[in-house]
Design a protein around this motif. Structure first.
Motif, short mmCIF file in Angstrom:
data_model
loop_
_atom_site.label_atom_id
_atom_site.label_comp_id
_atom_site.label_asym_id
_atom_site.label_seq_id
_atom_site.Cartn_x
_atom_site.Cartn_y
_atom_site.Cartn_z
N ALA A 11 30.58 14.83 -36.72
CA ALA A 11 29.69 15.86 -36.83
C ALA A 11 29.02 15.72 -38.44
O ALA A 11 27.83 16.12 -38.59
CB ALA A 11 30.15 17.32 -36.91
N ALA A 12 29.58 15.49 -39.45
CA ALA A 12 29.30 15.30 -40.82
C ALA A 12 28.25 14.33 -40.94
O ALA A 12 27.27 14.29 -41.82
CB ALA A 12 30.53 15.11 -41.76
N LEU A 13 28.64 13.24 -40.07
CA LEU A 13 27.51 12.17 -40.14
C LEU A 13 26.36 12.15 -39.13
O LEU A 13 25.50 11.35 -39.14
CB LEU A 13 28.22 10.81 -39.92
CG LEU A 13 29.52 10.25 -40.72
CD1 LEU A 13 30.05 9.25 -40.42
CD2 LEU A 13 28.67 10.20 -41.98
N ASP A 14 26.29 13.20 -38.32
CA ASP A 14 25.61 13.28 -37.28
C ASP A 14 25.62 12.12 -36.05
O ASP A 14 24.44 11.56 -35.87
CB ASP A 14 24.04 13.88 -37.54
CG ASP A 14 23.09 14.18 -36.74
OD1 ASP A 14 23.78 14.88 -35.84
OD2 ASP A 14 21.85 14.08 -36.68
N TRP A 15 26.75 11.69 -35.95
CA TRP A 15 27.03 10.46 -35.15
C TRP A 15 27.42 11.03 -33.75
O TRP A 15 28.39 12.02 -33.75
CB TRP A 15 27.98 9.74 -35.72
CG TRP A 15 27.72 8.80 -36.57
CD1 TRP A 15 26.36 8.41 -37.33
CD2 TRP A 15 28.40 7.69 -37.18
NE1 TRP A 15 26.40 7.59 -38.17
CE2 TRP A 15 27.73 7.10 -38.36
CE3 TRP A 15 29.82 7.24 -37.11
CZ2 TRP A 15 28.19 5.97 -39.11
CZ3 TRP A 15 30.34 6.22 -37.83
CH2 TRP A 15 29.48 5.70 -38.78
N GLY A 16 26.98 10.47 -32.63
CA GLY A 16 27.11 10.87 -31.31
C GLY A 16 28.39 9.77 -31.17
O GLY A 16 28.80 8.87 -31.81
N VAL A 17 29.08 9.89 -29.88
CA VAL A 17 30.09 8.96 -29.39
C VAL A 17 29.65 7.59 -29.57
O VAL A 17 30.42 6.66 -30.09
CB VAL A 17 30.86 9.42 -28.21
CG1 VAL A 17 31.78 8.39 -27.76
CG2 VAL A 17 31.45 10.75 -28.18
N LEU A 18 28.45 7.47 -29.00
CA LEU A 18 27.97 6.15 -28.74
C LEU A 18 27.70 5.58 -30.35
O LEU A 18 28.23 4.39 -30.53
CB LEU A 18 26.70 6.06 -28.12
CG LEU A 18 26.11 4.66 -28.00
CD1 LEU A 18 26.83 3.75 -27.16
CD2 LEU A 18 24.54 5.03 -27.33
N ASP A 19 27.32 6.47 -31.28
CA ASP A 19 27.03 5.86 -32.75
C ASP A 19 28.59 5.24 -33.20
O ASP A 19 28.65 4.16 -33.75
CB ASP A 19 26.50 6.80 -33.53
CG ASP A 19 25.49 7.37 -32.85
OD1 ASP A 19 24.32 6.51 -33.00
OD2 ASP A 19 25.09 8.42 -33.01
N LEU A 20 29.44 6.10 -32.98
CA LEU A 20 30.81 5.64 -33.80
C LEU A 20 31.33 4.58 -32.94
O LEU A 20 31.82 3.56 -33.57
CB LEU A 20 31.89 6.82 -33.51
CG LEU A 20 33.11 6.68 -33.85
CD1 LEU A 20 33.17 6.17 -35.48
CD2 LEU A 20 34.03 7.69 -33.79
N ALA A 21 31.34 4.50 -31.80
CA ALA A 21 31.82 3.51 -31.06
C ALA A 21 31.11 2.09 -31.48
O ALA A 21 31.86 0.86 -31.60
CB ALA A 21 31.48 3.38 -29.45
N ARG A 22 29.94 2.10 -31.71
CA ARG A 22 28.93 0.82 -31.95
C ARG A 22 29.38 0.46 -33.45
O ARG A 22 29.76 -1.06 -33.68
CB ARG A 22 27.31 1.10 -31.99
CG ARG A 22 26.72 -0.01 -32.37
CD ARG A 22 25.13 0.37 -32.32
NE ARG A 22 24.79 1.47 -32.75
CZ ARG A 22 24.33 2.57 -32.11
NH1 ARG A 22 24.36 2.34 -30.74
NH2 ARG A 22 24.09 3.85 -32.38
#
Length: 75
Positions: A11-22
């Motif tokens: 949430a702090a980075l405004d990342w979705g699950v896909l962003d983090l996985a990548r």
């Protein structure tokens, strides 16, 4: 890193699950499993944590005020 800290960091980075996985080089299902509280192998947790830290996230340990995350100041 707890499941809650993972969600907070995303949430702090405004990342979705896909962003983090990548960024971590893992599958989206791995992130979902982590956030559900399922056990992951330590090297996988390390990759996820390293991806967050490379993006500027600092993990705050339990210190009487509760676990948390924050974005590091850039110098």
């Amino acid at each position: 890193m707890t499941p809650v800290q993972c969600r907070m960091a995303r949430a702090a980075l405004d990342w979705g699950v896909l962003d983090l996985a990548r960024e971590a080089g893992v599958s989206t299902q791995t992130i979902v499993r982590l956030e559900r509280g399922e056990a992951l192998k330590q090297p996988t947790l390390d990759r996820i944590r390293e991806a967050f830290e490379a993006a500027g996230v600092e993990f705050i340990a339990e210190n009487g005020g509760g676990l948390g995350v924050r974005i590091a100041k850039r110098s």
